[in-house]
Scaffold this motif. Structure first.
Motif, PDB file in Angstrom:
ATOM      1  N   ILE A 233      -3.813   9.174  23.789  1.00  0.00           N
ATOM      2  CA  ILE A 233      -4.156   8.405  22.688  1.00  0.00           C
ATOM      3  C   ILE A 233      -4.585   7.403  23.890  1.00  0.00           C
ATOM      4  N   ALA A 236      -5.131   2.059  21.209  1.00  0.00           N
ATOM      5  CA  ALA A 236      -4.028   1.878  19.811  1.00  0.00           C
ATOM      6  C   ALA A 236      -3.082   0.419  19.629  1.00  0.00           C
ATOM      7  N   THR A 257      -1.472   2.787  16.312  1.00  0.00           N
ATOM      8  CA  THR A 257      -2.551   3.827  15.616  1.00  0.00           C
ATOM      9  C   THR A 257      -3.912   4.077  16.733  1.00  0.00           C
ATOM     10  N   GLU A 258      -3.933   4.631  16.998  1.00  0.00           N
ATOM     11  CA  GLU A 258      -5.909   4.186  17.528  1.00  0.00           C
ATOM     12  C   GLU A 258      -6.284   4.630  16.639  1.00  0.00           C
ATOM     13  N   GLU A 260     -10.860   3.272  16.778  1.00  0.00           N
ATOM     14  CA  GLU A 260     -11.872   4.548  16.116  1.00  0.00           C
ATOM     15  C   GLU A 260     -12.542   3.852  17.772  1.00  0.00           C
ATOM     16  N   TYR A 262     -12.204   7.304  18.304  1.00  0.00           N
ATOM     17  CA  TYR A 262     -11.048   8.181  18.931  1.00  0.00           C
ATOM     18  C   TYR A 262     -11.076   9.472  19.645  1.00  0.00           C
ATOM     19  N   THR A 265      -9.971  13.493  18.317  1.00  0.00           N
ATOM     20  CA  THR A 265      -8.927  13.252  17.749  1.00  0.00           C
ATOM     21  C   THR A 265      -7.988  12.193  17.789  1.00  0.00           C
ATOM     22  N   MET A 266      -7.433  12.153  16.362  1.00  0.00           N
ATOM     23  CA  MET A 266      -6.629  10.487  16.176  1.00  0.00           C
ATOM     24  C   MET A 266      -5.694  10.775  16.118  1.00  0.00           C
ATOM     25  N   ARG A 268      -1.304   8.805  15.961  1.00  0.00           N
ATOM     26  CA  ARG A 268      -0.208   8.047  16.384  1.00  0.00           C
ATOM     27  C   ARG A 268       0.688   7.946  17.022  1.00  0.00           C
ATOM     28  N   THR A 284      -1.103  14.051  16.063  1.00  0.00           N
ATOM     29  CA  THR A 284      -2.155  13.651  16.108  1.00  0.00           C
ATOM     30  C   THR A 284      -3.291  14.703  15.228  1.00  0.00           C
ATOM     31  N   LYS A 286      -7.164  16.303  14.301  1.00  0.00           N
ATOM     32  CA  LYS A 286      -8.789  15.979  14.214  1.00  0.00           C
ATOM     33  C   LYS A 286      -9.264  15.290  12.978  1.00  0.00           C
ATOM     34  N   TYR A 288     -10.213  12.509  10.670  1.00  0.00           N
ATOM     35  CA  TYR A 288      -9.412  11.103  10.551  1.00  0.00           C
ATOM     36  C   TYR A 288      -7.218  11.619  10.763  1.00  0.00           C
TER      37      TYR A 288
END
Length: 306
Positions: A233, A236, A257-258, A260, A262, A265-266, A268, A284, A286, A288
């Motif tokens: 991650i 962030a 929070t990660e 963009e 990202y 995967t995104m 937190r 996490t 894939k 948003y």
């Protein structure tokens, strides 16, 4: 003996039937004889006037009967309407046509209860009677349970065992030396409870509860973990939206929070310090990653620890 003859009684005459004049339902005026041929129906008694004459009692008027029917109908609709209004105000109105409650993205966790503490043991955040702010309950019983439809990761012990330090340090980002697991023991770590699961939409959640000797050790290690971040991650920034009045007053929360871009995967994650325990929550997905399930998970885990 002289016979005495009694006079014969006068023959009794039947009273003439009382009749009404005009349309049915209207009585003759008081004091006027009713024309012959229209007698009062059976069951309707005649009421005497002031001069001794009798007049029939008026039958119920159609207007009064209609009023009674409308009154009953209004009362019935009032009761039905009140019941319907009560049903609409209930939170669970999914089965009311046209008013189905759509999900807002929250997960359905089972009802949980705090475990019973050993006799005479204080609460973890009771600074007056527990200066070290220690959790005397089994830390595994304070893990957040699986939400509905979640698939548990069998690599995590859950409530049946402890996670090794080596397995935990793999979650840390930054520079991780070969002695990272050993340093955890030197930093006052006692043991780690952990659970992970994946939801049908692909959202993965990992929960780690690291219990230290005292709160001071937990705070010191939180600074190290915060500076290292979480593996996978990146970029962030701190997320202040997780601040909640539902959390215990003395909870120390650090959330991220990660941003963009990202990648695939995104993510937190957050660190919670509650007494002698550091909670690390990672989520996490894939594409948003919605924030509501993460906020819900963090808040509930904080309440269990507090």
């Amino acid at each position: 003996m002289t016979e005495v003859s009694l006079p014969e009684p006068a023959p009794t005459s039947e009273p003439a039937p009382v009749s009404v004049s005009g349309p049915v339902g209207e009585s003759a005026p008081s004091g006027e004889p009713a024309p012959a041929g229209e007698t009062v129906p059976a069951g309707e008694a005649a009421a005497p006037d002031d001069d001794g004459s009798t007049a029939p009692v008026r039958p119920p008027r159609p207007r009064l009967r209609a009023l009674a029917r409308w009154t009953a109908a209004v009362l019935a609709f009032a009761v039905l309407g009140g019941a319907s209004a009560y049903a609409v105000t209930r939170p669970d109105r999914t089965h009311i046509p046209g008013l189905g409650t759509q999900s807002d993205g929250r997960w359905h966790y089972p009802a949980v209860a705090l475990p019973r503490l050993p006799a005479g043991s204080p609460r973890p955040l009771d600074g007056d009677h527990n200066p070290g702010r220690q959790h005397y309950a089994d830390l595994r019983s304070l893990l957040l349970p699986l939400p509905k439809d979640a698939a548990a990761d069998p690599a995590f012990p859950g409530g049946k065992g402890w996670l090794s330090s080596a397995a935990y340090v793999k979650t840390q980002g930054g520079e991780r030396g070969p002695d990272a697991a050993g340093l955890l023991q030197e930093d006052g770590l006692r043991h780690i409870a952990a659970r992970a699961w994946t939801m049908p939409d692909g959202t993965r959640t990992e929960v780690y509860l690291l219990q230290f000797v005292t709160e001071g050790y937990a705070i010191a290690y939180q600074y190290l973990a915060d500076s290292a971040g979480i593996a996978g991650i990146d970029t962030a920034p701190e997320d202040a939206s997780l601040e909640s009045k539902s959390m215990p007053v003395d909870t120390k929360l650090y959330a991220y929070t990660e941003a963009e871009p990202y990648g695939a995967t995104m993510g937190r994650y957050c660190f919670l310090v509650e007494g002698d325990t550091l909670a690390v929550l990672i989520q996490t997905r894939k594409g948003y990653l919605p924030d509501l399930p993460f906020k819900q998970t963090v808040t509930l885990q904080s309440q269990l620890l507090g």
